[in-house]
Design an enzyme around this catalytic site. Structure first.
Site, PDB file in Angstrom:
ATOM      1  CB  THR A 115      -2.576  11.770   5.684  1.00  0.00           C
ATOM      2  OG1 THR A 115      -2.392  12.938   4.902  1.00  0.00           O
ATOM      3  CG2 THR A 115      -1.489  10.763   5.383  1.00  0.00           C
ATOM      4  CG  HIS A 123       2.035   7.321  20.888  1.00  0.00           C
ATOM      5  ND1 HIS A 123       1.838   8.344  21.792  1.00  0.00           N
ATOM      6  CD2 HIS A 123       1.632   7.791  19.684  1.00  0.00           C
ATOM      7  CE1 HIS A 123       1.318   9.378  21.151  1.00  0.00           C
ATOM      8  NE2 HIS A 123       1.177   9.070  19.875  1.00  0.00           N
ATOM      9  CG  PHE A 146       9.614  12.888   8.598  1.00  0.00           C
ATOM     10  CD1 PHE A 146       8.851  14.042   8.676  1.00  0.00           C
ATOM     11  CD2 PHE A 146       9.792  12.303   7.350  1.00  0.00           C
ATOM     12  CE1 PHE A 146       8.289  14.620   7.547  1.00  0.00           C
ATOM     13  CE2 PHE A 146       9.232  12.869   6.216  1.00  0.00           C
ATOM     14  CZ  PHE A 146       8.486  14.027   6.314  1.00  0.00           C
ATOM     15  CG  HIS A 160       1.101   1.906   4.853  1.00  0.00           C
ATOM     16  ND1 HIS A 160      -0.034   1.971   4.071  1.00  0.00           N
ATOM     17  CD2 HIS A 160       1.216   3.128   5.433  1.00  0.00           C
ATOM     18  CE1 HIS A 160      -0.576   3.166   4.185  1.00  0.00           C
ATOM     19  NE2 HIS A 160       0.166   3.904   5.001  1.00  0.00           N
ATOM     20  CE  LYS A 210       9.322  14.992  -4.327  1.00  0.00           C
ATOM     21  NZ  LYS A 210       8.526  15.750  -3.400  1.00  0.00           N
ATOM     22  CB  SER A 270      -0.934  -0.009   1.209  1.00  0.00           C
ATOM     23  OG  SER A 270      -0.214  -0.217   2.398  1.00  0.00           O
ATOM     24  CD  GLU A 283       0.407   7.620   5.305  1.00  0.00           C
ATOM     25  OE1 GLU A 283       0.239   6.563   5.941  1.00  0.00           O
ATOM     26  OE2 GLU A 283       0.914   8.638   5.805  1.00  0.00           O
ATOM     27  NE  ARG A 337      -3.979  11.488  20.777  1.00  0.00           N
ATOM     28  CZ  ARG A 337      -2.931  11.669  21.562  1.00  0.00           C
ATOM     29  NH1 ARG A 337      -3.026  11.391  22.854  1.00  0.00           N
ATOM     30  NH2 ARG A 337      -1.787  12.116  21.087  1.00  0.00           N
ATOM     31  N   GLY A 338      -4.918  11.384  16.550  1.00  0.00           N
ATOM     32  CA  GLY A 338      -4.304  12.615  16.040  1.00  0.00           C
ATOM     33  C   GLY A 338      -3.347  13.190  17.065  1.00  0.00           C
ATOM     34  CG  ASP A 339       0.604  13.921  16.389  1.00  0.00           C
ATOM     35  OD1 ASP A 339       0.754  13.103  17.315  1.00  0.00           O
ATOM     36  OD2 ASP A 339       1.119  13.795  15.265  1.00  0.00           O
TER      37      ASP A 339
HETATM   38  C1  LIG Z   1       0.039   4.584  10.106  1.00  0.00           C
HETATM   39  C2  LIG Z   1      -0.158   5.934  10.727  1.00  0.00           C
HETATM   40  C3  LIG Z   1      -0.895   6.896  10.043  1.00  0.00           C
HETATM   41  C4  LIG Z   1      -1.121   8.157  10.612  1.00  0.00           C
HETATM   42  N1  LIG Z   1      -1.873   9.075   9.924  1.00  0.00           N
HETATM   43  C5  LIG Z   1      -2.132  10.291  10.463  1.00  0.00           C
HETATM   44  C6  LIG Z   1      -2.960  11.235   9.796  1.00  0.00           C
HETATM   45  O1  LIG Z   1      -3.435  10.988   8.691  1.00  0.00           O
HETATM   46  N2  LIG Z   1      -3.201  12.430  10.400  1.00  0.00           N
HETATM   47  C7  LIG Z   1      -2.677  12.735  11.632  1.00  0.00           C
HETATM   48  O2  LIG Z   1      -2.944  13.836  12.133  1.00  0.00           O
HETATM   49  N3  LIG Z   1      -1.896  11.854  12.307  1.00  0.00           N
HETATM   50  C8  LIG Z   1      -1.607  10.643  11.751  1.00  0.00           C
HETATM   51  N4  LIG Z   1      -0.824   9.736  12.429  1.00  0.00           N
HETATM   52  C9  LIG Z   1      -0.200  10.131  13.701  1.00  0.00           C
HETATM   53  C10 LIG Z   1      -1.128   9.877  14.919  1.00  0.00           C
HETATM   54  O3  LIG Z   1      -2.263  10.705  14.838  1.00  0.00           O
HETATM   55  C11 LIG Z   1      -0.317  10.200  16.175  1.00  0.00           C
HETATM   56  O4  LIG Z   1       0.695   9.265  16.344  1.00  0.00           O
HETATM   57  C12 LIG Z   1      -1.136  10.382  17.450  1.00  0.00           C
HETATM   58  O5  LIG Z   1      -0.275  10.993  18.425  1.00  0.00           O
HETATM   59  C13 LIG Z   1      -1.678   9.111  18.060  1.00  0.00           C
HETATM   60  O6  LIG Z   1      -2.709   8.593  17.350  1.00  0.00           O
HETATM   61  P1  LIG Z   1      -3.281   7.123  17.713  1.00  0.00           P
HETATM   62  O7  LIG Z   1      -4.435   6.895  16.848  1.00  0.00           O
HETATM   63  O8  LIG Z   1      -2.195   6.133  17.718  1.00  0.00           O
HETATM   64  O9  LIG Z   1      -3.777   7.424  19.220  1.00  0.00           O
HETATM   65  P2  LIG Z   1      -4.197   6.484  20.417  1.00  0.00           P
HETATM   66  O10 LIG Z   1      -4.230   5.058  20.066  1.00  0.00           O
HETATM   67  O11 LIG Z   1      -5.423   7.080  21.019  1.00  0.00           O
HETATM   68  O12 LIG Z   1      -2.956   6.677  21.420  1.00  0.00           O
HETATM   69  C14 LIG Z   1      -2.498   7.970  21.792  1.00  0.00           C
HETATM   70  C15 LIG Z   1      -1.714   7.854  23.087  1.00  0.00           C
HETATM   71  O13 LIG Z   1      -2.625   7.610  24.168  1.00  0.00           O
HETATM   72  C16 LIG Z   1      -2.355   6.345  24.773  1.00  0.00           C
HETATM   73  N5  LIG Z   1      -3.676   5.748  25.005  1.00  0.00           N
HETATM   74  C17 LIG Z   1      -4.481   5.164  24.098  1.00  0.00           C
HETATM   75  N6  LIG Z   1      -5.628   4.789  24.661  1.00  0.00           N
HETATM   76  C18 LIG Z   1      -5.563   5.137  25.954  1.00  0.00           C
HETATM   77  C19 LIG Z   1      -6.458   5.042  27.063  1.00  0.00           C
HETATM   78  N7  LIG Z   1      -7.681   4.490  26.935  1.00  0.00           N
HETATM   79  N8  LIG Z   1      -6.037   5.523  28.282  1.00  0.00           N
HETATM   80  C20 LIG Z   1      -4.820   6.094  28.425  1.00  0.00           C
HETATM   81  N9  LIG Z   1      -3.932   6.218  27.407  1.00  0.00           N
HETATM   82  C21 LIG Z   1      -4.304   5.758  26.189  1.00  0.00           C
HETATM   83  C22 LIG Z   1      -1.485   5.572  23.804  1.00  0.00           C
HETATM   84  O14 LIG Z   1      -0.619   4.653  24.448  1.00  0.00           O
HETATM   85  C23 LIG Z   1      -0.702   6.707  23.128  1.00  0.00           C
HETATM   86  O15 LIG Z   1       0.372   7.117  23.922  1.00  0.00           O
HETATM   87  C24 LIG Z   1      -0.569   8.467  11.888  1.00  0.00           C
HETATM   88  C25 LIG Z   1       0.195   7.493  12.561  1.00  0.00           C
HETATM   89  C26 LIG Z   1       0.402   6.253  12.000  1.00  0.00           C
HETATM   90  C27 LIG Z   1       1.213   5.227  12.741  1.00  0.00           C
END
Ligand SMILES: Cc1cc2nc3c(=O)[nH]c(=O)nc-3n(C[C@H](O)[C@H](O)[C@H](O)COP(=O)(O)OP(=O)(O)OC[C@H]3O[C@@H](n4cnc5c(N)ncnc54)[C@H](O)[C@@H]3O)c2cc1C
Length: 314
Positions: free
Chosen positions: A71, A174, A241, A291, A297, A38, A40, A130-132
């Site tokens: 994304t 993470h 990055f 992936h 690019k 895949s 991205e 979740r997002g950053d």
């Molecule tokens: C393949 C991939 C694609 C991505 N694409 C994008 C994108 O398109 N746009 C973008 O903005 N970002 C993207 N990201 C980045 C991502 O949004 C960030 O890494 C973000 O900080 C965490 O998202 P997550 O979904 O992993 O969050 P979560 O799974 O919610 O985790 C976030 C943090 O909270 C902790 N946590 C989770 N659940 C709980 C809970 N119930 N209680 C306490 N702590 C908890 C986790 O251990 C982690 O430290 C991508 C990352 C990856 C790996």
């Protein structure tokens, strides 16, 4: 944090729904004994960038990607652009697509609307994130009426429509979770909530991925893990990055890249060499999928595929 991978496109026209295999969910492809391949992309900011991106997707079409993902902008900034581009790739180009979606800045109602638009557009795959935290903020703050963690969005998306929901995994942990066991517990929560596959953050040392895969298995995570690969083509860019995502570059590779920094051609070759070796080893170790973070690019991904002599893709 303005990670350029999640930057943003102008709204796009819609077309008739797809038929046949492009409509398939990604989890129907995985587990057939062949790895998924895949690519991205991020939604470009301009019309010119958008047309260029479609050309790039076309350039990679001969590799027959299992799916292409789009994304979602940092700070929740690309709602329509991500939806439109994902739908366009699926419907107009006939390539199976997956939309990324984050909780940032959205209520559950808004997220429901986005999921409805994707579903109506024929998209069957969503990466629930979740997002950053927004630029300048140290921690993520839940929007009122929204979600605090990706597991809530994964459950919501899976309940809303019959999506294949993917979730993100972190072979090196993470960055905001200082305990790997806790991080895996949180990953399991996402899978239990409806995640059908895990796509990992980029990594450069396969040992980190294998350890993650083994630990995930021991933690009871049974879904396929797809490995995130980013070919290094620029030293300062990759340092930026990894500063944001917490991945590490093995010391010998970093030293080599730094010694070549003044010679972009040599950096490119070293980056492609490393990514090709990584992929060859992962394929040998029966990875569920590769992936590629393409940064919009085609050349680096195509060069790696050529050297791997891809006939693995669906
Ligand atoms: C393949 C991939 C694609 C991505 N694409 C994008 C994108 O398109 N746009 C973008 O903005 N970002 C993207 N990201 C980045 C991502 O949004 C960030 O890494 C973000 O900080 C965490 O998202 P997550 O979904 O992993 O969050 P979560 O799974 O919610 O985790 C976030 C943090 O909270 C902790 N946590 C989770 N659940 C709980 C809970 N119930 N209680 C306490 N702590 C908890 C986790 O251990 C982690 O430290 C991508 C990352 C990856 C790996």
């Amino acid at each position: 944090m303005d990670d350029p991978r999640w930057l943003c496109v102008p709204a796009l026209a819609r077309a008739p729904a797809p038929s046949g295999t492009t409509a398939m969910r990604i989890d129907q492809l995985l587990g057939r004994g062949q790895p998924a391949i895949s690519f991205e992309f991020f939604p470009p900011k301009t019309d010119a960038g958008f047309n260029q991106l479609l050309a790039t997707v076309e350039e990679l079409r001969p590799l027959e990607p299992s799916y292409v993902s789009v994304t979602y902008g940092a700070g929740g900034s690309t709602r329509e652009k991500t939806v439109d581009l994902t739908v366009r790739i699926q419907r107009d180009l006939g390539i199976r697509s997956m939309a990324h979606l984050t909780c940032v800045g959205h209520t559950a109602d808004e997220l429901g609307g986005i999921l409805d638009d994707l579903w109506a557009g024929g998209v069957r795959n969503v990466l629930a994130l979740r997002g950053d935290p927004p630029a300048g903020a140290a921690t993520f703050t839940k929007t009122e009426g929204g979600f605090a963690y990706a597991d809530e969005l994964a459950a919501f998306a899976a309940a809303r429509h019959d999506f294949c929901v993917a979730v993100a995994g972190y072979p090196e942990g993470h960055p905001q979770c200082l305990n790997r066991t806790r991080d895996l517990e949180n990953l399991k929560r996402k899978v239990d909530a409806g995640g059908r596959l895990v796509i990992t953050q980029l990594f450069f040392d396969n040992a980190e991925f294998y350890r993650f895969r083994d630990e995930a298995e021991r933690a009871g995570i049974k879904v396929p893990e797809v490995a995130g690969i980013m070919p290094i083509t620029n030293v300062s860019q990759i340092k930026r990055f990894i500063g944001m995502c917490g991945a590490k570059i093995p010391h010998p590779l970093l030293t080599r890249l730094e010694s070549l920094e003044q010679d972009p051609e040599s950096v490119y070759r070293a980056g492609i060499d490393h990514a090709t070796e990584q992929c060859a080893d992962l394929l040998k170790q029966q990875v569920a999928g590769l992936h590629y973070y393409t940064l919009n690019k085609s050349k680096a991904t195509a060069d790696i595929a050529k050297r791997l002599n891809f006939d693995h893709a669906f």
